[in-house]
Design an enzyme around this catalytic site. Structure first.
Site, short mmCIF file in Angstrom:
data_model
loop_
_atom_site.label_atom_id
_atom_site.label_comp_id
_atom_site.label_asym_id
_atom_site.label_seq_id
_atom_site.Cartn_x
_atom_site.Cartn_y
_atom_site.Cartn_z
N TYR A 13 0.83 -1.22 0.00
CA TYR A 13 0.00 0.00 0.00
C TYR A 13 0.86 1.26 0.00
CZ TYR A 13 -3.89 -3.07 0.78
OH TYR A 13 -4.83 -4.05 0.60
N GLU A 169 -11.89 -11.25 10.92
CA GLU A 169 -12.29 -11.27 9.50
C GLU A 169 -12.13 -12.67 8.92
OE1 GLU A 169 -10.36 -8.01 7.37
OE2 GLU A 169 -12.23 -6.91 7.70
P1 FAD Z 1 2.42 -4.63 2.48
O1 FAD Z 1 1.10 -4.30 1.88
O2 FAD Z 1 2.54 -5.80 3.37
O3 FAD Z 1 3.47 -4.78 1.27
C1 FAD Z 1 4.83 -5.07 1.46
C2 FAD Z 1 5.41 -5.49 0.13
O4 FAD Z 1 6.80 -5.70 0.30
C3 FAD Z 1 4.81 -6.79 -0.39
O5 FAD Z 1 4.47 -6.66 -1.75
C4 FAD Z 1 5.94 -7.79 -0.20
O6 FAD Z 1 5.94 -8.83 -1.16
C5 FAD Z 1 7.16 -6.89 -0.37
N1 FAD Z 1 8.36 -7.44 0.26
C6 FAD Z 1 8.50 -7.87 1.53
N2 FAD Z 1 9.76 -8.31 1.75
C7 FAD Z 1 10.42 -8.13 0.58
C8 FAD Z 1 11.76 -8.37 0.17
N3 FAD Z 1 12.68 -8.89 1.00
N4 FAD Z 1 12.11 -8.06 -1.09
C9 FAD Z 1 11.21 -7.53 -1.96
N5 FAD Z 1 9.93 -7.28 -1.63
C10 FAD Z 1 9.54 -7.58 -0.37
N6 FAD Z 1 -5.69 -2.78 7.12
C11 FAD Z 1 -6.70 -1.91 6.94
O7 FAD Z 1 -6.47 -0.68 6.95
N7 FAD Z 1 -7.99 -2.33 6.76
C12 FAD Z 1 -8.31 -3.65 6.69
O8 FAD Z 1 -9.47 -4.01 6.50
C13 FAD Z 1 -7.26 -4.60 6.87
N8 FAD Z 1 -7.54 -5.92 6.77
C14 FAD Z 1 -6.52 -6.82 6.84
C15 FAD Z 1 -6.82 -8.18 6.66
C16 FAD Z 1 -5.81 -9.11 6.67
C17 FAD Z 1 -6.15 -10.57 6.45
C18 FAD Z 1 -4.45 -8.69 6.88
C19 FAD Z 1 -3.32 -9.72 6.89
C20 FAD Z 1 -4.14 -7.35 7.07
C21 FAD Z 1 -5.17 -6.40 7.05
N9 FAD Z 1 -4.90 -5.03 7.21
C22 FAD Z 1 -5.92 -4.13 7.07
C23 FAD Z 1 -3.52 -4.55 7.44
C24 FAD Z 1 -2.88 -4.10 6.12
O9 FAD Z 1 -3.03 -5.09 5.15
C25 FAD Z 1 -1.39 -3.76 6.30
O10 FAD Z 1 -1.28 -2.81 7.32
C26 FAD Z 1 -0.82 -3.20 4.98
O11 FAD Z 1 -0.81 -4.21 3.99
C27 FAD Z 1 0.59 -2.66 5.16
O12 FAD Z 1 1.01 -2.09 3.96
P2 FAD Z 1 2.55 -1.95 3.63
O13 FAD Z 1 2.65 -1.04 2.44
O14 FAD Z 1 3.34 -1.61 4.82
O15 FAD Z 1 3.06 -3.42 3.26
#
Ligand code: FAD
Length: 395
Positions: A13, A169
């Site tokens: 995100y 969920e």
């Molecule tokens: P992420 O979306 O986790 O993305 C991280 C990216 O980094 C991924 O694409 C991954 O593949 C990549 N990555 C990781 N390590 C490496 C590496 N070593 N090398 C290259 N790429 C890598 N939040 C809400 O606000 N509302 C909701 O309804 C909600 N529901 C949820 C339901 C579930 C089942 C889950 C598990 C979470 C939910 N969340 C919700 C929380 C939300 O999904 C996370 O807070 C959000 O995805 C975090 O975003 P981010 O950008 O930090 O990382």
């Protein structure tokens, strides 16, 4: 003349919003933008509980990254980051040469927090990514198929550890899935046990009590058993052992009890708390002017000095903020402070039920489920406009 190199790690995100924002704000003679992600696709983490339960196909929860970014402006590298070398200003990759950067944005998401529970990493499943949810679904279905021959109750017992957002969920989706799954494998529905175990004294800690009561009552009416104020002490090949020694035999244990930051961030030498970086008001890592941390890898505190929970909502806002403000910095302007604007929270309880607070309005039942759908669609709109909403809207 060489232009500043911005490297963004992770197309979640936060990372995707940063990349898209920078590509919109900056011309090619102002910066080179590189986005690194281990998969060719972005997974919609907030949807992963559905394919994990089998109520939707995992393809509905992923999107090809090149299809949602401007590939003329953003150089996308599909590779796994193996180390972040802050002194050298470079990122090491598994299959490509190290990447040099002038500005680094870390959005690598989270890892499961096990709180030291013995055997959890080895024996439990985690709702983490496309591969992990596919495994959960297939494992659960295989266990159900074995029940027809072996008639062992643990094969159709599912323990969900953690009754926070993800746990609830997921339990909601399981409730929706069970009638069909039981029909497929000739199992009487009432034989299936879904047990949600939570160490805290309530389901959905911190959520509005009336809505929590509604959720519990609804899920209990569908047969879910809640064990509250009940820490799991150990997870074994046979199930879980609770504090006090009681054992629950279960062939499927799914842990949703918490997250910590990605370990690459800890290993980089940046100061962290449970793997997450307490960023300053411009989302910089302490001590590094050119390193920004967003999403689940970061920690942002509210006015009462309490950290906001890690959510897609705050990650998206951080990405949007950084897209604009990093562009401003490159143009020699001041970065404005990041201010999180919580818009509300909605937790689904399956397809047709949900609870939530939006603004100061409490929602439950069908109205909340509708709002949840609107929130999900908004993410597609931000990524790819109406055409993507129409393409993925059936989620
Ligand atoms: P992420 O979306 O986790 O993305 C991280 C990216 O980094 C991924 O694409 C991954 O593949 C990549 N990555 C990781 N390590 C490496 C590496 N070593 N090398 C290259 N790429 C890598 N939040 C809400 O606000 N509302 C909701 O309804 C909600 N529901 C949820 C339901 C579930 C089942 C889950 C598990 C979470 C939910 N969340 C919700 C929380 C939300 O999904 C996370 O807070 C959000 O995805 C975090 O975003 P981010 O950008 O930090 O990382």
């Amino acid at each position: 003349m060489s232009v500043p190199k911005i490297v963004i790690l992770g197309a979640g995100y936060g990372g995707l919003m940063t990349a898209k924002g920078l590509a919109k704000e900056l011309k090619s003679n102002e910066a080179e933008i590189t986005l690194v992600n281990q998969n060719s696709y972005h997974y919609v983490t907030t949807e992963l509980h559905k394919p994990a339960a089998g109520t939707s196909h995992h393809d509905h929860a992923r999107l090809s990254i090149p299809s949602v970014i401007n590939t003329k402006r953003i150089h996308f590298i599909q590779d796994r980051v193996t180390a972040i070398k802050l002194e050298e200003k470079e990122v090491q990759l598994e299959n490509n040469e190290a990447l040099k950067y002038d500005y680094l944005v870390i959005g690598l998401g989270s890892a499961p927090e096990t709180f030291g529970i013995k055997g959890l990493l080895e024996n439990a499943f985690f709702i983490r990514n496309i591969a992990s949810v596919r495994t959960i679904r297939e494992h659960m279905e295989y266990m159900f198929s074995r029940y027809a021959n072996e008639k062992k109750e643990e094969l159709i017992t599912i323990v969900v550890g953690g009754a926070g957002f993800t746990g609830i969920e997921y339990v909601g989706e399981l409730v929706d899935r069970m009638p069909e799954l039981c029909r497929d494998y000739d199992i009487p529905l009432e034989k299936v046990r879904i047990i949600n175990v939570e160490a805290a004294p309530t389901v959905l800690p911190g959520f509005d009590k009336e809505l929590v009561d509604y959720a519990v009552k609804y899920l209990e009416s569908k047969g879910v058993e809640f064990l509250i104020s009940t820490p799991i002490e150990e997870c074994t090949e046979d199930g879980v052992i609770l504090k006090g020694g009681q054992e629950i035999k279960a062939a499927t244990v799914v842990w949703t009890g918490g997250v910590r930051g990605n370990k690459l961030v800890e290993e980089s030498g940046i100061e962290t708390m449970r793997g997450r970086v307490k960023v300053d008001e411009t989302l910089r890592a302490p001590g590094f002017d050119n390193v920004f941390v967003i999403g689940d890898s970061s920690l942002v505190f509210n006015e009462d000095e309490r950290p906001y929970p890690p959510t897609a909502q705050i990650s998206t806002q951080q990405g949007q903020y950084l897209g604009k403000n990093l562009a401003a910095l490159l143009r020699g302007e001041e970065m404005k402070p990041f201010k999180y604007m919580p818009k509300g929270t909605v937790a689904s309880l399956g397809r047709k039920e949900a609870i939530g607070v939006v603004g100061n309005k409490k929602l439950k039942g069908g109205a909340a489920a509708f709002m949840k759908k609107v929130i999900d669609l908004r993410w597609f709109y931000l990524l790819g406009g109406f055409s993507l909403v129409l393409r993925k809207g059936k989620l």
